[in-house]
Design an enzyme around this catalytic site. Structure first.
Site, PDB file in Angstrom:
ATOM      1  CG  LEU A   1      -2.062  -0.940   1.220  1.00  0.00           C
ATOM      2  CD1 LEU A   1      -2.703  -0.742   2.804  1.00  0.00           C
ATOM      3  CD2 LEU A   1      -3.584  -0.597  -0.140  1.00  0.00           C
TER       4      LEU A   1
ATOM      5  CB  VAL B   1     -10.225   3.233  -4.159  1.00  0.00           C
ATOM      6  CG1 VAL B   1     -11.231   2.100  -4.607  1.00  0.00           C
ATOM      7  CG2 VAL B   1      -9.461   3.870  -4.642  1.00  0.00           C
ATOM      8  CD  GLU B   2      -4.833   1.103  -2.855  1.00  0.00           C
ATOM      9  OE1 GLU B   2      -3.511   0.774  -2.203  1.00  0.00           O
ATOM     10  OE2 GLU B   2      -4.435   0.577  -4.467  1.00  0.00           O
ATOM     11  N   GLY B   3      -7.542   2.496   0.849  1.00  0.00           N
ATOM     12  CA  GLY B   3      -8.153   3.534   2.495  1.00  0.00           C
ATOM     13  C   GLY B   3      -8.632   4.714   2.102  1.00  0.00           C
TER      14      GLY B   3
ATOM     15  CG  LEU C   1      -5.596   5.962  -5.767  1.00  0.00           C
ATOM     16  CD1 LEU C   1      -5.885   5.543  -4.498  1.00  0.00           C
ATOM     17  CD2 LEU C   1      -7.253   5.794  -6.718  1.00  0.00           C
TER      18      LEU C   1
END
Length: 576
Positions: free
Chosen positions: A130, A256-258, A138
């Protein structure tokens, strides 16, 4: 492509046992899982799976250890028992998302990433993946969206006229269009610095958490401003719309991604306080040491060092507040950037003292004071962003027009950091402590003012002009001047306008005074040519621009059931 793991869900379980694989009995895992919202799942050839690993029979060699915790494995999407489901439709965008199901799946133990020796190390793997991934994809998407908005909305604001004036000239529009200028510059600078760090092989979790949160949130602001400026032209969906798809997809990158709320409230300062503080992590490690006596001596020494550090920060913050901060700066700095380095040096010292106050007085409760933690994240991140802007400017062309971009971006960023300080002090639960630290850091009140209206108007004007930063953006994103492309249509019209702008404005001014005869634009152009007021060549250019201008403002129309795009008629095209 590899499918992303569903890090936000409770991991499924895998149990170690002997099973059959390719005709042989091998040590492996059996598992069942049901994963939702998986990135790239519909087209994945390999699935990355996170799960809790159990070894009840001690087959991995340690008879005393039955639970290993989160583990990661790579599994072919075509493997027996794995079923990649149909795709989702997130936010109306073509983003590839879907489900991955697993029923009675058996995999060899070697399919654990790194083999059996890495059983239980999955959380670290997830965090490192991550840390890299969220610092690339992003932020890049957000920066590209911001840059496309800068180009297309800047063109629109110049082309679209109201009361014989480009809408980008109105101060109400300039208030938000100047944000597009500063935010886009900030995004590109931020992306540049983060990817440089990753390119050097680092896995900076805190920096990439900042990049993910502030890049996607800034993109949201830029595209929202673009929609406000384009108005009706922006909300009518169809092949001609150059903004609506980006606007519609904003929640995807936010989520997304947290999720962004989590990133700001918990991750940035929560991880940063561990990774960046010179003593805190080692102090906590000593508190958990098995040899308490030896650890206590080391801890006491370190605690005194920590207290000395805090007192030193306090003295430095007080000195900086009264007499000015350190002028330490890179050799590449100049007269423009040097004052900003002094502000960052001051805020950095103030932040160290403020963070120690929060950690020392709130301890573990800081995790539950998420609004305070979010403000600490804002301070930390805004200083990092300001540093990124300075680095990007110093490695750029340093033109006067780029300096307008950089100055507004820096002034807004550091003002936000200052306001985050004040918000934290005003809401800290122990007001005696926060008032004291506030006085130490800001004895004369707020040192930074908000950017002026004049400064914002100057930046907004550049959005509607050719400038070095605009030319740079053309090299960073998909760029076309094809008049049949939604983006290219605006750009082609804008480029033509820059060559005829003065003549166009003169003609329209005379036209409004009734100096030309005729009911249509084409008749008035012909009258001006006949009377020798403009040349044939200029008449051709003005007519061509008028046709492109009209076409660029047209929005798509559909049949009653919205099933078919209807052909638009441009009356001006017949006379070009």
């Amino acid at each position: 492509p590899e499918a992303g793991s569903d890090a936000g869900a409770i991991p499924d379980t895998g149990v170690v046992y002997y099973g059959e694989f390719e005709g042989q009995q091998v040590l492996g895992l059996t598992m069942n899982f049901s994963k939702r919202w998986i990135t790239l799942a519909p087209v994945a050839t390999v699935v990355g799976l996170a799960f809790k690993l159990y070894d009840p029979d001690g087959l991995l060699g340690d008879k005393t250890k039955t639970e290993y915790g989160i583990t990661c494995a790579l599994i072919p999407a075509s493997h027996a028992g794995v079923e990649v489901g149909p795709r989702h439709h997130p936010g109306g965008s073509p983003f590839m998302n879907g489900t991955v199901e697993g029923k009675d799946v058996f995999i060899p133990i070697d399919w654990i990433i790194g083999g059996a020796k890495n059983a239980g190390n999955g959380w670290r793997m997830l965090m490192e993946c991550l840390a890299v991934g969220r610092g690339i994809s992003l932020p890049a998407l957000s920066t590209a969206a911001g840059e496309m908005t800068y180009l297309s909305v800047g063109a629109f604001a110049k082309i679209r006229q109201q009361f014989k004036l480009s809408v980008g000239k109105f101060e109400g529009v300039q208030e938000v269009s100047s944000d597009i200028v500063s935010h886009t510059y900030m995004l590109e600078a931020f992306r540049y610095l983060v990817t440089c760090g990753l390119n050097q092989g680092g896995k900076p979790a805190v920096m990439t958490a900042m990049a993910k949160y502030y890049a996607t949130e800034t993109m949201r602001k830029i595209v929202n401003h673009g929609m406000d400026i384009t108005g009706g032209r922006g909300i009518q969906q169809g092949p001609r719309n150059f903004l609506a798809n980006m606007y519609q997809a904003i929640p995807i990158s936010i989520t997304v991604e947290g999720a962004n709320i989590l990133s700001r409230s918990l991750m940035i300062f929560g991880q940063g306080s561990m990774r960046c503080h010179p003593y805190l992590f080692e102090e906590l490690q000593l508190l958990q040491a098995e040899d308490k006596a030896s650890a206590l001596n080391t801890f006491n020494t370190m605690l005194y060092q920590h207290l000395g550090y805090t007192l030193n920060r306090g003295a430095r913050a007080f000195t900086y507040g009264w007499f000015g901060a350190s002028s330490q700066r890179p050799d590449s700095s100049d007269a423009f950037t040097q004052p900003y380095y002094k502000i960052i040096n001051r805020f950095s010292t103030d932040f160290a003292l403020t963070a120690d106050m929060c950690l020392g007085l709130l301890a573990g409760d800081i995790k539950r004071k998420e609004m305070l933690s979010g403000r600490l994240a804002d301070i930390h991140s805004k200083m990092f962003i300001a540093t990124a802007i300075l680095k990007f400017y110093e490695n750029g062309q340093r033109s006067s027009q780029e300096q307008v971009h950089a100055k507004l971006a820096l002034d807004e960023t550091l003002y936000d950091a200052q306001e985050a300080f004040y918000g934290l002090f005003d809401n800290f639960p122990i007001q005696i402590a926060s008032s004291l630290v506030k006085f130490v850091c800001f004895p004369f009140g707020r040192p930074i003012k908000k950017p002026s209206d004049r400064q914002k108007s100057e930046a907004a004007e550049l959005l509607m002009q050719d400038n070095p930063f605009r030319d740079y953006l053309k090299t960073q994103v998909y760029y076309t001047v094809d008049p049949n492309d939604a983006f290219g249509r605006m750009e082609a019209t804008f480029n033509l306008l820059t060559t005829v702008e003065d003549d166009w404005n003169s003609f329209k001014k005379a036209e409004s005074k009734g100096e030309y005869q005729g009911l249509t634009f084409e008749e008035r152009i012909q009258d001006a040519v006949t009377r020798g007021l403009i040349s044939d060549d200029l008449a051709t250019k003005l007519t061509q621009y008028n046709a492109l201008r009209y076409d660029s403002m047209l929005t798509d129309i559909f049949d009653e059931k919205l099933e078919q795009v209807l052909v638009l008629e441009n009356p001006h095209l017949h006379s070009t």
